[in-house]
Scaffold this motif. Sequence first.
Motif, PDB file in Angstrom:
ATOM      1  N   SER A 123       0.833  -1.204   0.000  1.00 32.99           N
ATOM      2  CA  SER A 123       0.000   0.000   0.000  1.00 32.99           C
ATOM      3  C   SER A 123       0.867   1.255   0.000  1.00 32.99           C
ATOM      4  O   SER A 123       0.620   2.200  -0.762  1.00 32.99           O
ATOM      5  CB  SER A 123      -0.921  -0.012   1.227  1.00 32.99           C
ATOM      6  OG  SER A 123      -1.755   1.111   1.241  1.00 32.99           O
ATOM      7  N   ARG A 124       1.892   1.253   0.823  1.00 28.46           N
ATOM      8  CA  ARG A 124       2.804   2.401   0.863  1.00 28.46           C
ATOM      9  C   ARG A 124       3.593   2.533  -0.439  1.00 28.46           C
ATOM     10  O   ARG A 124       3.812   3.642  -0.923  1.00 28.46           O
ATOM     11  CB  ARG A 124       3.758   2.265   2.046  1.00 28.46           C
ATOM     12  CG  ARG A 124       3.059   2.433   3.372  1.00 28.46           C
ATOM     13  CD  ARG A 124       3.987   2.176   4.527  1.00 28.46           C
ATOM     14  NE  ARG A 124       3.272   2.293   5.793  1.00 28.46           N
ATOM     15  CZ  ARG A 124       3.751   1.914   6.956  1.00 28.46           C
ATOM     16  NH1 ARG A 124       4.973   1.403   7.029  1.00 28.46           N
ATOM     17  NH2 ARG A 124       3.041   2.040   8.047  1.00 28.46           N
ATOM     18  N   GLY A 125       4.011   1.415  -1.001  1.00 30.37           N
ATOM     19  CA  GLY A 125       4.749   1.444  -2.268  1.00 30.37           C
ATOM     20  C   GLY A 125       3.901   1.990  -3.398  1.00 30.37           C
ATOM     21  O   GLY A 125       4.367   2.785  -4.222  1.00 30.37           O
ATOM     22  N   LEU A 126       2.633   1.594  -3.433  1.00 26.14           N
ATOM     23  CA  LEU A 126       1.734   2.112  -4.460  1.00 26.14           C
ATOM     24  C   LEU A 126       1.514   3.606  -4.269  1.00 26.14           C
ATOM     25  O   LEU A 126       1.527   4.362  -5.246  1.00 26.14           O
ATOM     26  CB  LEU A 126       0.397   1.370  -4.433  1.00 26.14           C
ATOM     27  CG  LEU A 126      -0.613   1.856  -5.469  1.00 26.14           C
ATOM     28  CD1 LEU A 126      -0.127   1.570  -6.893  1.00 26.14           C
ATOM     29  CD2 LEU A 126      -1.970   1.221  -5.224  1.00 26.14           C
ATOM     30  N   ALA A 127       1.344   4.030  -3.023  1.00 25.17           N
ATOM     31  CA  ALA A 127       1.142   5.463  -2.762  1.00 25.17           C
ATOM     32  C   ALA A 127       2.346   6.271  -3.243  1.00 25.17           C
ATOM     33  O   ALA A 127       2.178   7.312  -3.885  1.00 25.17           O
ATOM     34  CB  ALA A 127       0.902   5.703  -1.271  1.00 25.17           C
ATOM     35  N   ARG A 128       3.548   5.797  -2.949  1.00 23.73           N
ATOM     36  CA  ARG A 128       4.752   6.506  -3.433  1.00 23.73           C
ATOM     37  C   ARG A 128       4.766   6.570  -4.954  1.00 23.73           C
ATOM     38  O   ARG A 128       5.073   7.602  -5.544  1.00 23.73           O
ATOM     39  CB  ARG A 128       6.012   5.814  -2.925  1.00 23.73           C
ATOM     40  CG  ARG A 128       6.358   6.132  -1.500  1.00 23.73           C
ATOM     41  CD  ARG A 128       7.742   5.630  -1.123  1.00 23.73           C
ATOM     42  NE  ARG A 128       7.894   4.194  -1.294  1.00 23.73           N
ATOM     43  CZ  ARG A 128       7.560   3.279  -0.385  1.00 23.73           C
ATOM     44  NH1 ARG A 128       7.055   3.654   0.767  1.00 23.73           N
ATOM     45  NH2 ARG A 128       7.752   2.003  -0.624  1.00 23.73           N
ATOM     46  N   ARG A 129       4.416   5.477  -5.590  1.00 24.46           N
ATOM     47  CA  ARG A 129       4.414   5.435  -7.056  1.00 24.46           C
ATOM     48  C   ARG A 129       3.350   6.361  -7.634  1.00 24.46           C
ATOM     49  O   ARG A 129       3.596   7.078  -8.593  1.00 24.46           O
ATOM     50  CB  ARG A 129       4.175   4.008  -7.526  1.00 24.46           C
ATOM     51  CG  ARG A 129       4.299   3.841  -9.027  1.00 24.46           C
ATOM     52  CD  ARG A 129       4.091   2.413  -9.424  1.00 24.46           C
ATOM     53  NE  ARG A 129       5.276   1.636  -9.071  1.00 24.46           N
ATOM     54  CZ  ARG A 129       5.817   0.721  -9.857  1.00 24.46           C
ATOM     55  NH1 ARG A 129       5.288   0.456 -11.026  1.00 24.46           N
ATOM     56  NH2 ARG A 129       6.874   0.063  -9.475  1.00 24.46           N
ATOM     57  N   MET A 130       2.171   6.361  -7.045  1.00 25.16           N
ATOM     58  CA  MET A 130       1.075   7.176  -7.571  1.00 25.16           C
ATOM     59  C   MET A 130       1.329   8.662  -7.366  1.00 25.16           C
ATOM     60  O   MET A 130       0.957   9.477  -8.208  1.00 25.16           O
ATOM     61  CB  MET A 130      -0.252   6.772  -6.923  1.00 25.16           C
ATOM     62  CG  MET A 130      -0.751   5.428  -7.409  1.00 25.16           C
ATOM     63  SD  MET A 130      -2.215   4.831  -6.536  1.00 25.16           S
ATOM     64  CE  MET A 130      -3.403   6.090  -6.953  1.00 25.16           C
ATOM     65  N   PHE A 131       1.938   9.028  -6.243  1.00 21.03           N
ATOM     66  CA  PHE A 131       2.191  10.442  -5.996  1.00 21.03           C
ATOM     67  C   PHE A 131       3.392  10.943  -6.780  1.00 21.03           C
ATOM     68  O   PHE A 131       3.522  12.129  -7.012  1.00 21.03           O
ATOM     69  CB  PHE A 131       2.345  10.723  -4.500  1.00 21.03           C
ATOM     70  CG  PHE A 131       1.047  10.560  -3.770  1.00 21.03           C
ATOM     71  CD1 PHE A 131      -0.083  11.271  -4.143  1.00 21.03           C
ATOM     72  CD2 PHE A 131       0.938   9.669  -2.714  1.00 21.03           C
ATOM     73  CE1 PHE A 131      -1.285  11.115  -3.483  1.00 21.03           C
ATOM     74  CE2 PHE A 131      -0.263   9.501  -2.046  1.00 21.03           C
ATOM     75  CZ  PHE A 131      -1.379  10.225  -2.429  1.00 21.03           C
ATOM     76  N   ALA A 132       4.247  10.035  -7.217  1.00 20.82           N
ATOM     77  CA  ALA A 132       5.388  10.434  -8.038  1.00 20.82           C
ATOM     78  C   ALA A 132       4.896  10.840  -9.431  1.00 20.82           C
ATOM     79  O   ALA A 132       5.285  11.862  -9.964  1.00 20.82           O
ATOM     80  CB  ALA A 132       6.406   9.304  -8.140  1.00 20.82           C
ATOM     81  N   VAL A 133       4.035  10.028 -10.008  1.00 20.39           N
ATOM     82  CA  VAL A 133       3.469  10.309 -11.329  1.00 20.39           C
ATOM     83  C   VAL A 133       2.069   9.734 -11.332  1.00 20.39           C
ATOM     84  O   VAL A 133       1.894   8.539 -11.195  1.00 20.39           O
ATOM     85  CB  VAL A 133       4.285   9.628 -12.454  1.00 20.39           C
ATOM     86  CG1 VAL A 133       3.625   9.848 -13.796  1.00 20.39           C
ATOM     87  CG2 VAL A 133       5.707  10.111 -12.465  1.00 20.39           C
TER      88      VAL A 133
END
Length: 170
Positions: free
Chosen positions: A77-87
């Motif tokens: 969940s945290r990894g997806l959030a980082r990815r989504m907020f990056a782009v």
Amino acid sequence: MNPHEPADTARPVAPTGTDEEFSAFYRLNVKHLVGFLILQGGSSVDAADVAQETMCTAYRRWSAIEHPRAWAFRVASRGLARRMFAVETPTANPPEPTPLWRGGEADLTALRTDLVEALAALPPRQRQVLAWSLYEYTPAEIAEELGIDVDAVRSSLYKARRAIGKDHLR
């Protein structure tokens, strides 16, 4: 034992760290992890990538993880959030099949296209807590996993459920 781990993936408090044990955990949980990430707004490609990265990290740390399913959901969940907020790339297309998740499998029927689209319209926090809830985590467990107040979780769940409506949450 974590109530959200299937009985056959439960492990003793002092894990043995065997490859067979991790392999069984992977087979039982990777598709659910991908579906969980799709419900949080990830594309099937991003969800599969993050799930695979999470499982690779879990394998490297296997002997130190006490509650693997909760750990994997939290890290992914945290990894997806980082990815989504990056782009962030909005998409109106339904999730595409990936090698880790092929749409239509019986254990992932909750990932209907209409539900994924309805979740996509929610603010990120509401989408996140609702995804955890759909995978049968309680508000207290969600609050603990996300590091937020349980009342904030309940409020987000209430707002998300109101916004989506009963038809999508059967």
